[in-house]
Design a protein around this motif. Sequence first.
Motif, PDB file in Angstrom:
ATOM      1  N   ASN A 160       0.458  -0.605  -4.968  1.00 14.90           N
ATOM      2  CA  ASN A 160      -0.408   0.558  -5.150  1.00 14.90           C
ATOM      3  C   ASN A 160       0.385   1.839  -5.373  1.00 14.90           C
ATOM      4  O   ASN A 160       1.556   1.906  -5.003  1.00 14.90           O
ATOM      5  CB  ASN A 160      -1.308   0.718  -3.924  1.00 14.90           C
ATOM      6  CG  ASN A 160      -2.457  -0.270  -3.912  1.00 14.90           C
ATOM      7  OD1 ASN A 160      -2.638  -1.029  -4.857  1.00 14.90           O
ATOM      8  ND2 ASN A 160      -3.232  -0.256  -2.853  1.00 14.90           N
ATOM      9  N   PRO A 161      -0.269   2.868  -5.939  1.00 13.57           N
ATOM     10  CA  PRO A 161       0.409   4.150  -6.083  1.00 13.57           C
ATOM     11  C   PRO A 161       0.894   4.635  -4.726  1.00 13.57           C
ATOM     12  O   PRO A 161       0.174   4.531  -3.746  1.00 13.57           O
ATOM     13  CB  PRO A 161      -0.695   5.083  -6.606  1.00 13.57           C
ATOM     14  CG  PRO A 161      -1.748   4.195  -7.143  1.00 13.57           C
ATOM     15  CD  PRO A 161      -1.644   2.892  -6.433  1.00 13.57           C
TER      16      PRO A 161
ATOM     17  N   LYS B  95       1.398  -0.331  -9.831  1.00 12.85           N
ATOM     18  CA  LYS B  95       1.013   1.069 -10.036  1.00 12.85           C
ATOM     19  C   LYS B  95       1.897   2.029  -9.260  1.00 12.85           C
ATOM     20  O   LYS B  95       1.813   3.231  -9.437  1.00 12.85           O
ATOM     21  CB  LYS B  95      -0.436   1.287  -9.589  1.00 12.85           C
ATOM     22  CG  LYS B  95      -1.451   0.512 -10.422  1.00 12.85           C
ATOM     23  CD  LYS B  95      -2.840   0.847  -9.945  1.00 12.85           C
ATOM     24  CE  LYS B  95      -3.909   0.138 -10.744  1.00 12.85           C
ATOM     25  NZ  LYS B  95      -5.239   0.448 -10.202  1.00 12.85           N
TER      26      LYS B  95
ATOM     27  N   GLU C   5     -11.671  -0.844  -6.145  1.00 13.08           N
ATOM     28  CA  GLU C   5     -10.715  -1.722  -6.822  1.00 13.08           C
ATOM     29  C   GLU C   5      -9.303  -1.477  -6.316  1.00 13.08           C
ATOM     30  O   GLU C   5      -8.540  -2.403  -6.055  1.00 13.08           O
ATOM     31  CB  GLU C   5     -10.775  -1.486  -8.329  1.00 13.08           C
ATOM     32  CG  GLU C   5     -10.068  -2.576  -9.108  1.00 13.08           C
ATOM     33  CD  GLU C   5      -9.529  -2.101 -10.438  1.00 13.08           C
ATOM     34  OE1 GLU C   5     -10.091  -1.136 -11.005  1.00 13.08           O
ATOM     35  OE2 GLU C   5      -8.543  -2.678 -10.900  1.00 13.08           O
ATOM     36  N   LEU C   6      -8.958  -0.206  -6.132  1.00 15.82           N
ATOM     37  CA  LEU C   6      -7.605   0.094  -5.676  1.00 15.82           C
ATOM     38  C   LEU C   6      -7.410  -0.285  -4.209  1.00 15.82           C
ATOM     39  O   LEU C   6      -6.409  -0.881  -3.835  1.00 15.82           O
ATOM     40  CB  LEU C   6      -7.286   1.577  -5.856  1.00 15.82           C
ATOM     41  CG  LEU C   6      -5.841   1.875  -5.438  1.00 15.82           C
ATOM     42  CD1 LEU C   6      -4.900   1.700  -6.609  1.00 15.82           C
ATOM     43  CD2 LEU C   6      -5.691   3.230  -4.827  1.00 15.82           C
ATOM     44  N   LEU C   7      -8.360   0.083  -3.365  1.00 18.13           N
ATOM     45  CA  LEU C   7      -8.159  -0.097  -1.930  1.00 18.13           C
ATOM     46  C   LEU C   7      -8.405  -1.539  -1.482  1.00 18.13           C
ATOM     47  O   LEU C   7      -7.886  -1.969  -0.456  1.00 18.13           O
ATOM     48  CB  LEU C   7      -9.051   0.870  -1.146  1.00 18.13           C
ATOM     49  CG  LEU C   7      -8.734   2.354  -1.368  1.00 18.13           C
ATOM     50  CD1 LEU C   7      -9.678   3.226  -0.572  1.00 18.13           C
ATOM     51  CD2 LEU C   7      -7.291   2.663  -0.992  1.00 18.13           C
ATOM     52  N   ALA C   8      -9.219  -2.245  -2.263  1.00 14.99           N
ATOM     53  CA  ALA C   8      -9.444  -3.666  -1.992  1.00 14.99           C
ATOM     54  C   ALA C   8      -9.871  -3.952  -0.550  1.00 14.99           C
ATOM     55  O   ALA C   8      -9.321  -4.837   0.098  1.00 14.99           O
ATOM     56  CB  ALA C   8      -8.208  -4.490  -2.364  1.00 14.99           C
ATOM     57  N   ILE C   9     -10.802  -3.151  -0.020  1.00 18.57           N
ATOM     58  CA  ILE C   9     -11.424  -3.497   1.256  1.00 18.57           C
ATOM     59  C   ILE C   9     -12.938  -3.403   1.102  1.00 18.57           C
ATOM     60  O   ILE C   9     -13.431  -2.870   0.107  1.00 18.57           O
ATOM     61  CB  ILE C   9     -10.962  -2.595   2.423  1.00 18.57           C
ATOM     62  CG1 ILE C   9     -11.277  -1.131   2.145  1.00 18.57           C
ATOM     63  CG2 ILE C   9      -9.487  -2.773   2.700  1.00 18.57           C
ATOM     64  CD1 ILE C   9     -11.071  -0.235   3.349  1.00 18.57           C
TER      65      ILE C   9
ATOM     66  N   ILE D 224      -4.817   2.330   5.526  1.00 21.66           N
ATOM     67  CA  ILE D 224      -5.209   0.924   5.559  1.00 21.66           C
ATOM     68  C   ILE D 224      -3.970   0.051   5.768  1.00 21.66           C
ATOM     69  O   ILE D 224      -3.984  -0.903   6.540  1.00 21.66           O
ATOM     70  CB  ILE D 224      -5.950   0.529   4.263  1.00 21.66           C
ATOM     71  CG1 ILE D 224      -7.259   1.309   4.158  1.00 21.66           C
ATOM     72  CG2 ILE D 224      -6.244  -0.971   4.234  1.00 21.66           C
ATOM     73  CD1 ILE D 224      -7.874   1.284   2.761  1.00 21.66           C
TER      74      ILE D 224
ATOM     75  N   ASP E 234      -5.178   4.634   1.380  1.00 15.33           N
ATOM     76  CA  ASP E 234      -4.393   3.422   1.149  1.00 15.33           C
ATOM     77  C   ASP E 234      -3.288   3.295   2.193  1.00 15.33           C
ATOM     78  O   ASP E 234      -3.053   2.223   2.757  1.00 15.33           O
ATOM     79  CB  ASP E 234      -3.800   3.492  -0.266  1.00 15.33           C
ATOM     80  CG  ASP E 234      -3.229   2.164  -0.727  1.00 15.33           C
ATOM     81  OD1 ASP E 234      -3.855   1.122  -0.428  1.00 15.33           O
ATOM     82  OD2 ASP E 234      -2.169   2.160  -1.363  1.00 15.33           O
TER      83      ASP E 234
ATOM     84  N   LYS F  66      -1.079  -5.862  -9.983  1.00 14.93           N
ATOM     85  CA  LYS F  66      -0.949  -4.584 -10.683  1.00 14.93           C
ATOM     86  C   LYS F  66       0.222  -3.799 -10.120  1.00 14.93           C
ATOM     87  O   LYS F  66       0.292  -3.594  -8.911  1.00 14.93           O
ATOM     88  CB  LYS F  66      -2.226  -3.756 -10.490  1.00 14.93           C
ATOM     89  CG  LYS F  66      -3.434  -4.410 -11.072  1.00 14.93           C
ATOM     90  CD  LYS F  66      -4.686  -3.668 -10.645  1.00 14.93           C
ATOM     91  CE  LYS F  66      -5.912  -4.496 -10.945  1.00 14.93           C
ATOM     92  NZ  LYS F  66      -6.927  -4.373  -9.917  1.00 14.93           N
TER      93      LYS F  66
ATOM     94  N   ARG G   5       0.821  -1.204   0.000  1.00 15.19           N
ATOM     95  CA  ARG G   5       0.000   0.000   0.000  1.00 15.19           C
ATOM     96  C   ARG G   5       0.859   1.260   0.000  1.00 15.19           C
ATOM     97  O   ARG G   5       2.058   1.187   0.240  1.00 15.19           O
ATOM     98  CB  ARG G   5      -0.936  -0.024   1.199  1.00 15.19           C
ATOM     99  CG  ARG G   5      -1.944  -1.158   1.126  1.00 15.19           C
ATOM    100  CD  ARG G   5      -3.009  -0.996   2.168  1.00 15.19           C
ATOM    101  NE  ARG G   5      -3.994  -2.062   2.112  1.00 15.19           N
ATOM    102  CZ  ARG G   5      -5.077  -2.045   1.360  1.00 15.19           C
ATOM    103  NH1 ARG G   5      -5.321  -1.028   0.566  1.00 15.19           N
ATOM    104  NH2 ARG G   5      -5.924  -3.053   1.379  1.00 15.19           N
ATOM    105  N   ALA G   6       0.198   2.404  -0.247  1.00 16.16           N
ATOM    106  CA  ALA G   6       0.919   3.680  -0.274  1.00 16.16           C
ATOM    107  C   ALA G   6       1.766   3.823   0.973  1.00 16.16           C
ATOM    108  O   ALA G   6       1.316   3.508   2.066  1.00 16.16           O
ATOM    109  CB  ALA G   6      -0.076   4.835  -0.364  1.00 16.16           C
TER     110      ALA G   6
ATOM    111  N   GLU H 273      -3.513  -2.418   8.865  1.00 18.92           N
ATOM    112  CA  GLU H 273      -3.249  -3.842   8.623  1.00 18.92           C
ATOM    113  C   GLU H 273      -1.952  -4.276   9.285  1.00 18.92           C
ATOM    114  O   GLU H 273      -1.861  -5.377   9.815  1.00 18.92           O
ATOM    115  CB  GLU H 273      -3.196  -4.124   7.118  1.00 18.92           C
ATOM    116  CG  GLU H 273      -4.581  -4.152   6.488  1.00 18.92           C
ATOM    117  CD  GLU H 273      -4.535  -4.338   4.975  1.00 18.92           C
ATOM    118  OE1 GLU H 273      -5.595  -4.591   4.395  1.00 18.92           O
ATOM    119  OE2 GLU H 273      -3.449  -4.219   4.378  1.00 18.92           O
TER     120      GLU H 273
ATOM    121  N   ASP I 228      -0.931  -6.494  -5.363  1.00 18.06           N
ATOM    122  CA  ASP I 228      -0.753  -5.242  -6.099  1.00 18.06           C
ATOM    123  C   ASP I 228       0.309  -4.369  -5.435  1.00 18.06           C
ATOM    124  O   ASP I 228       0.536  -4.463  -4.237  1.00 18.06           O
ATOM    125  CB  ASP I 228      -2.077  -4.460  -6.138  1.00 18.06           C
ATOM    126  CG  ASP I 228      -3.153  -5.210  -6.909  1.00 18.06           C
ATOM    127  OD1 ASP I 228      -2.795  -6.135  -7.668  1.00 18.06           O
ATOM    128  OD2 ASP I 228      -4.347  -4.877  -6.751  1.00 18.06           O
TER     129      ASP I 228
END
Lengths: 226, 267
Positions: free
Chosen positions: A145-146, A163, B193-197, B157, B154, A161, A127-128, B161, A143
């Motif tokens: 992430n950005p 990104k 879709e990006l955060l996937a939660i 999260i 993001d 992905k 994650r970011a 996590e 993934d």
Amino acid sequence: MEKDTLIQIKGIREGLLISAQSGSWSKRKEEILKLVHEKASFFNGARVCIDTGDTLLRVTEITNIRDRLSDQGVFLWAVLSQSEITRSNASTLGLDTRLPVKNDDKEIVIKNEVARERAVYIHRTMRAGSRVETVDHLIVKGDVNPGAEIISAGNIIVWGKLKGSAVAGSEGNNKSIVCALELRPTQLRIGEFVFPPMPRKGKIFPEIASIINDEFKIEIWNKEKR
Amino acid sequence: MAASVVTITSGKGGVGKTTTTANLAVALAEEGFKVVCIDGDIGLRNLDVVLGLENRIVYDLVDVVENRCRLRQAMIRDKRLEELYLIPAAQTRDKSSVSPSDMIRICDELRNEVDWILIDSPAGIERGFRNTIAPADIILVVTNPEVSAVRDADRIIGLVEAEEKGPVKLIINRVNPALIKRGDMLTPDDVVELLAIELIGIIPDDENVIISTNRGQPVAFEAKSKAGQAFKNIAKRLKGEVVPFIQLDDKGDFLSKVAGLFKQGGD
């Protein structure tokens, strides 16, 4: 170092270095906390760094000792470890994982010379704000992430992905490759080359990025039989 | 029933954490639950303003932590709803006045007396955030359909996590169907879709929210407001009901339609 004690403490420029490299982790942890408790006036307000040897520590184990030290007024700012996983867990918590490089060569983790034969495997979404750096190859299942960064001196494979930012061949190896199921990084570097921004076209295929004859190359995986 | 502690957080400021906290508190209290909200934004308190309880503060969270009053004394009861309470933040102190273990202790003290404890987290990822995450059973991450807010969500999260807290659920606030239709806003699908939660709520952009915030009368009190309805739906989902997501547009399921038409770069 004496063998019969589990932990050693020494003063370093940045604060105190607690070296606790052998024995079970729970035992070492209790030893550290006991010592901190006994010498409360000495430790109060101290910045400490713990060298955990090659022990694999989970995030909860690190947060546990961090919080228990913090209850005693001791600030844990770094966790040193030979375990890639422990280091990565510590850095997700925002802790440092190495001392600033200076003449104190004993504390610096020496990377092995056959580095490029090995790979670090990460099985989660990056994650970011998260970052992994390794001298080995890097495999991420999940993934990127950005806002996340992945850096490898070897190749990078992302089963997911990509990104975020990726650097392959970070020590100057232009022959490294980066491949991902969906290759749309914020920034991509291979060796000394920084890829130009990649505009996205229609359908998404797994792709491989590489440098061939000093030119950027992005190919669709399995376009023909490889 | 022992209370669930729900922390509302976001990373980025200004996405609607406080508004969400106030409205969820009202919606849960209207369902008949006993609800306490705690303002975790010490030094920049404003949950009291949004709830319209500003002029009744005598003691605050820091007074409780430093034993200047009992927990009961710091709980301001809302006059509109029988079982809604606020523990305000201190205005004149900073985040370091409270520690994660203080927050855990206070929540444990409340757990057997109430049904829901809602904690409004400050922006950022520092001490204040850690304080509010420590006692949480459920974490609601609020974001707007904007690239910068999603990026911060993001990061948050990831931190949650890493602490192995959760479950983490997503609220997308200020969704504007007109902008989405023109392709100028990320769709809820893009964000999920990006955060996937797990998504627990979509709040439409609604100017009534601003009006009601200024009046200290959360929109969840207003039966007609779309945003108010969306908050009530989240409250229902929190207690375990299955509620379909509200339609933001008259013409059928715009979310899936738009998502198919338009895939913007996730960056």
